[in-house]
Design a protein around this motif. Sequence first.
Motif, PDB file in Angstrom:
ATOM      1  N   LEU A  38       0.830  -1.211   0.000  1.00 43.84           N
ATOM      2  CA  LEU A  38       0.000   0.000   0.000  1.00 43.84           C
ATOM      3  C   LEU A  38       0.863   1.259   0.000  1.00 43.84           C
ATOM      4  O   LEU A  38       0.648   2.180  -0.809  1.00 43.84           O
TER       5      LEU A  38
ATOM      6  N   TYR B 182      -0.414  -8.997  -2.454  1.00 40.81           N
ATOM      7  CA  TYR B 182      -1.211  -7.857  -1.981  1.00 40.81           C
ATOM      8  C   TYR B 182      -1.109  -6.680  -2.942  1.00 40.81           C
ATOM      9  O   TYR B 182      -2.091  -5.969  -3.182  1.00 40.81           O
TER      10      TYR B 182
ATOM     11  N   GLN C  32      -3.514  -6.825  -5.885  1.00 41.51           N
ATOM     12  CA  GLN C  32      -4.903  -6.564  -5.482  1.00 41.51           C
ATOM     13  C   GLN C  32      -5.126  -5.099  -5.111  1.00 41.51           C
ATOM     14  O   GLN C  32      -6.155  -4.503  -5.456  1.00 41.51           O
ATOM     15  N   ILE C  33      -4.176  -4.512  -4.399  1.00 40.46           N
ATOM     16  CA  ILE C  33      -4.317  -3.108  -3.986  1.00 40.46           C
ATOM     17  C   ILE C  33      -4.267  -2.189  -5.203  1.00 40.46           C
ATOM     18  O   ILE C  33      -5.054  -1.232  -5.315  1.00 40.46           O
TER      19      ILE C  33
ATOM     20  N   ALA D 271      -7.565  -2.350  -6.839  1.00 37.18           N
ATOM     21  CA  ALA D 271      -8.566  -1.639  -6.038  1.00 37.18           C
ATOM     22  C   ALA D 271      -8.448  -0.132  -6.209  1.00 37.18           C
ATOM     23  O   ALA D 271      -9.441   0.598  -6.095  1.00 37.18           O
TER      24      ALA D 271
ATOM     25  N   TYR E 181      -7.741   0.632   6.479  1.00 37.59           N
ATOM     26  CA  TYR E 181      -8.048   0.661   5.051  1.00 37.59           C
ATOM     27  C   TYR E 181      -7.935  -0.732   4.442  1.00 37.59           C
ATOM     28  O   TYR E 181      -8.804  -1.163   3.658  1.00 37.59           O
ATOM     29  N   LEU E 182      -6.883  -1.478   4.801  1.00 36.17           N
ATOM     30  CA  LEU E 182      -6.731  -2.843   4.296  1.00 36.17           C
ATOM     31  C   LEU E 182      -7.865  -3.734   4.799  1.00 36.17           C
ATOM     32  O   LEU E 182      -8.339  -4.615   4.078  1.00 36.17           O
TER      33      LEU E 182
ATOM     34  N   GLU F  53     -10.920  -2.719   5.323  1.00 35.23           N
ATOM     35  CA  GLU F  53     -12.068  -2.379   4.481  1.00 35.23           C
ATOM     36  C   GLU F  53     -11.980  -3.082   3.129  1.00 35.23           C
ATOM     37  O   GLU F  53     -12.984  -3.614   2.631  1.00 35.23           O
ATOM     38  N   LEU F  54     -10.790  -3.062   2.524  1.00 33.61           N
ATOM     39  CA  LEU F  54     -10.631  -3.752   1.241  1.00 33.61           C
ATOM     40  C   LEU F  54     -10.964  -5.233   1.362  1.00 33.61           C
ATOM     41  O   LEU F  54     -11.612  -5.813   0.482  1.00 33.61           O
ATOM     42  N   SER F  55     -10.517  -5.840   2.452  1.00 25.30           N
ATOM     43  CA  SER F  55     -10.797  -7.261   2.668  1.00 25.30           C
ATOM     44  C   SER F  55     -12.293  -7.513   2.790  1.00 25.30           C
ATOM     45  O   SER F  55     -12.838  -8.437   2.171  1.00 25.30           O
TER      46      SER F  55
ATOM     47  N   LYS G 258     -12.027  -7.133  -1.943  1.00 24.43           N
ATOM     48  CA  LYS G 258     -10.972  -6.687  -2.849  1.00 24.43           C
ATOM     49  C   LYS G 258      -9.574  -7.074  -2.402  1.00 24.43           C
ATOM     50  O   LYS G 258      -8.603  -6.761  -3.086  1.00 24.43           O
ATOM     51  N   LEU G 259      -9.475  -7.755  -1.264  1.00 28.99           N
ATOM     52  CA  LEU G 259      -8.160  -8.157  -0.766  1.00 28.99           C
ATOM     53  C   LEU G 259      -8.285  -9.489  -0.049  1.00 28.99           C
ATOM     54  O   LEU G 259      -9.121  -9.636   0.846  1.00 28.99           O
TER      55      LEU G 259
END
Length: 315
Positions: free
Chosen positions: A132, A159, A162-163, A166, A269-270, A272-274, A278-279
């Motif tokens: 990130l 990661y 994927q990030i 996203a 934030y990570l 939330e993505l999960s 999205k993660l």
Amino acid sequence: MKAAVIRQYGSPEVLQYEEVEPPKIQPTELLVKVRASCINPVDWKIRKGMLKFITGNKFPIILGFDLSGDVVEVGSQVKQFKPGDAIYANVGVKGGAYAEFTAVPETSAALKPTNMTYEEAASVPVAGLTALQSLRDLGNIQPGHAVLVNGASGGVGTYAVQIAKALGAEVTAICSTKNVDLVKSLGADRIVDYTQQDFTEETLQYDIILDAVAKQSFSSCQKVLKPNGTYVTTLPSFESVVKNILTVILPGKKARNVLAVPRTQDLAYLKELSEVGKLRTIIDRTYPLQEIVAAHTYSESERAVGKIAIRLSSV
């Protein structure tokens, strides 16, 4: 409590699973019952003595930077967490995650993603934050940017793919033949099999190149960087440090070295993505803490796909 301890630098066999005193927390820390940790390459580099200019010669050392677990006690100044919270964290340079209990700075933790197991969550912090912060903070990633991830099947790389997706980028992923399907499943738009093709010899150019395995250099990537593109490496070298300094001053292409900084807001934030799908974490193998020697041996082989998780015996 039980912990994996080193009392000297050396091979994986210097890791000893033994009884040690539990930590005492500071007013800004959490006492966490560790449910899971993971192996990062920095762990065995410290164990081998490769970073003794930072770690010194003060033993014993409990390694481990990533963890997930349950808060059992909070310091008097802690405001964001309470006993019983399931959290995940990067404990930073002090380490201590290879243990049944550890002290965690409040600013280094976040609530655990609800859709991840403890092992999956414990595998995120160092690698996820590295990805990130490389892309967003150093690379200034924007929607539509062309991003290349070298080492796309590794801990940071899985990661990063994927990030980057996203955040709206077009992602080219570099991996070996056997990992093409996995990397494709992570959302990569284009895959280059490094056993068949050298991406540095292509005509395509990128806004960001994240060398997650530090196998290339800023110089070797110059041709495939856009005029204002950024190269980020996870392992500083003499050349990369010099180029970092020079390219901060000079206009044009930039070279950057990343060192993940533990931040609650970034872990949140990570999370939330999960939780929006999205993660996800790719775990190659999981070892109990008692088998930490085998876990380090496997990590040091550099054959792992994704992450190597450590399960605590108390789970």
